[in-house]
Design an enzyme around this catalytic site. Sequence first.
Site, PDB file in Angstrom:
ATOM      1  N   HIS A  15     -67.271 -84.187  21.762  1.00  0.00           N
ATOM      2  CA  HIS A  15     -67.095 -82.936  21.008  1.00  0.00           C
ATOM      3  C   HIS A  15     -66.223 -83.284  19.804  1.00  0.00           C
ATOM      4  O   HIS A  15     -65.095 -83.768  19.993  1.00  0.00           O
ATOM      5  CB  HIS A  15     -66.394 -81.886  21.872  1.00  0.00           C
ATOM      6  N   HIS A 190     -74.265 -79.097  29.357  1.00  0.00           N
ATOM      7  CA  HIS A 190     -73.256 -79.460  30.348  1.00  0.00           C
ATOM      8  C   HIS A 190     -73.662 -78.792  31.669  1.00  0.00           C
ATOM      9  O   HIS A 190     -73.944 -77.587  31.701  1.00  0.00           O
ATOM     10  CB  HIS A 190     -71.885 -78.910  29.955  1.00  0.00           C
ATOM     11  N   GLU A 193     -70.320 -80.374  36.006  1.00  0.00           N
ATOM     12  CA  GLU A 193     -68.987 -80.929  35.716  1.00  0.00           C
ATOM     13  C   GLU A 193     -68.030 -80.293  36.733  1.00  0.00           C
ATOM     14  O   GLU A 193     -67.537 -80.961  37.624  1.00  0.00           O
ATOM     15  CB  GLU A 193     -68.578 -80.583  34.270  1.00  0.00           C
TER      16      GLU A 193
HETATM   17  N1  ADE Z   1     -65.928 -78.318  25.483  1.00  0.00           N
HETATM   18  C1  ADE Z   1     -65.215 -79.406  25.139  1.00  0.00           C
HETATM   19  N2  ADE Z   1     -65.096 -80.233  26.173  1.00  0.00           N
HETATM   20  C2  ADE Z   1     -65.753 -79.670  27.217  1.00  0.00           C
HETATM   21  C3  ADE Z   1     -66.003 -80.047  28.552  1.00  0.00           C
HETATM   22  N3  ADE Z   1     -65.537 -81.173  29.074  1.00  0.00           N
HETATM   23  N4  ADE Z   1     -66.721 -79.209  29.327  1.00  0.00           N
HETATM   24  C4  ADE Z   1     -67.183 -78.063  28.831  1.00  0.00           C
HETATM   25  N5  ADE Z   1     -66.979 -77.666  27.576  1.00  0.00           N
HETATM   26  C5  ADE Z   1     -66.277 -78.462  26.773  1.00  0.00           C
HETATM   27 ZN    ZN Z   2     -68.245 -82.169  27.141  1.00  0.00          ZN
END
Ligand code: ADE
Ligand code: ZN
Length: 325
Positions: A15, A190, A193
Amino acid sequence: MLDCSALPKAELHVHIEGTFEPEMVFEFARRNEIALPYGSVAELRDRYRFTDLGSFLEVYYANMAVLRTERDFRELATAYLRRCVAQGVRRAEIFFDPQAHTSRGVPLRTVVDGLVQALEAVPEVSAELILCFLRDQPVAAAEQTLRLAEPMLDRIIGVGLDSAEVGHPPQEFAPVFERARALGLRTVAHAGEEGPPSYVREALDSLGVERIDHGIRALEDAGLVARLRADRTPLTVCPLSNVRLGCVPDLAAHPLPRMLDEGLMVTLNSDDPAYFGGYVAENFTAVGAAFDLTETQLRELAANSLRASFLEESARAELLAEPIP
Ligand code: ADE
Ligand code: ZN
């Protein structure tokens, strides 16, 4: 041990706002005459003890308050791309969060123009932009963002989905991803996670994504693992991020070795390197040391990143054929 900076690689999960180093936060705050709620770089760094994704996102979005001008975005991305050059990154597919800027009154054009100027300033890296929708904001805001971005799509290669995961299943964003695909954009999201494996399935089935960002919790679902293996779906794994956000208790407990044993298409990435203690080469070095990975395994992880990139076939083949020192 192998110098991981020497491996030609792609970074597929970074990011740009997560490359905002504390010193730069202070510099931009000063020149934009914005007061920060911290007195020093040390005090800011002291806030970087995260307990979960939410505790990180709070600081991540707060620091963005000082990103205001084209110059800010250009300098931010130029600094990241210079690091890429030093770390063997030949290709970078860079996430950015337009809604975190437009919601503060910064025009999308300012963000994109600044970032594009950086891509042009560092031609040693083949770099592209991926526009991420914030999943903890209404779907209508994502749709509006895509409409705003339409005149700039010559400079944007794809769309992604990020921000707070749990409670925000991918499925809700199916219409906006469908629209993005119709516009010729590539798609990633994403998933897995902090969120459950069902979100990974949804990202594949409802959004039709080509890569999964993180995906570590996919391991909890054997059927899903078999599917990811069979389809060679790339997973952009970010080990230092997972440790710093408490997704795993420590690096030794990271599921990377299991993912490799399962034959998954894993790539290594930094996510938000200014916050998590390392850029992509440091992620390679850390897992190399933690799991005693062989040179062959590290080379394979670097090659995977090029294979999983959205590079055109001839450019990919050229990079994969590059001799490794
Ligand atoms: N935005 C920036 N880093 C992130 C992450 N690890 N997971 C979700 N959104 C994000
Ligand atoms: Zn990310």
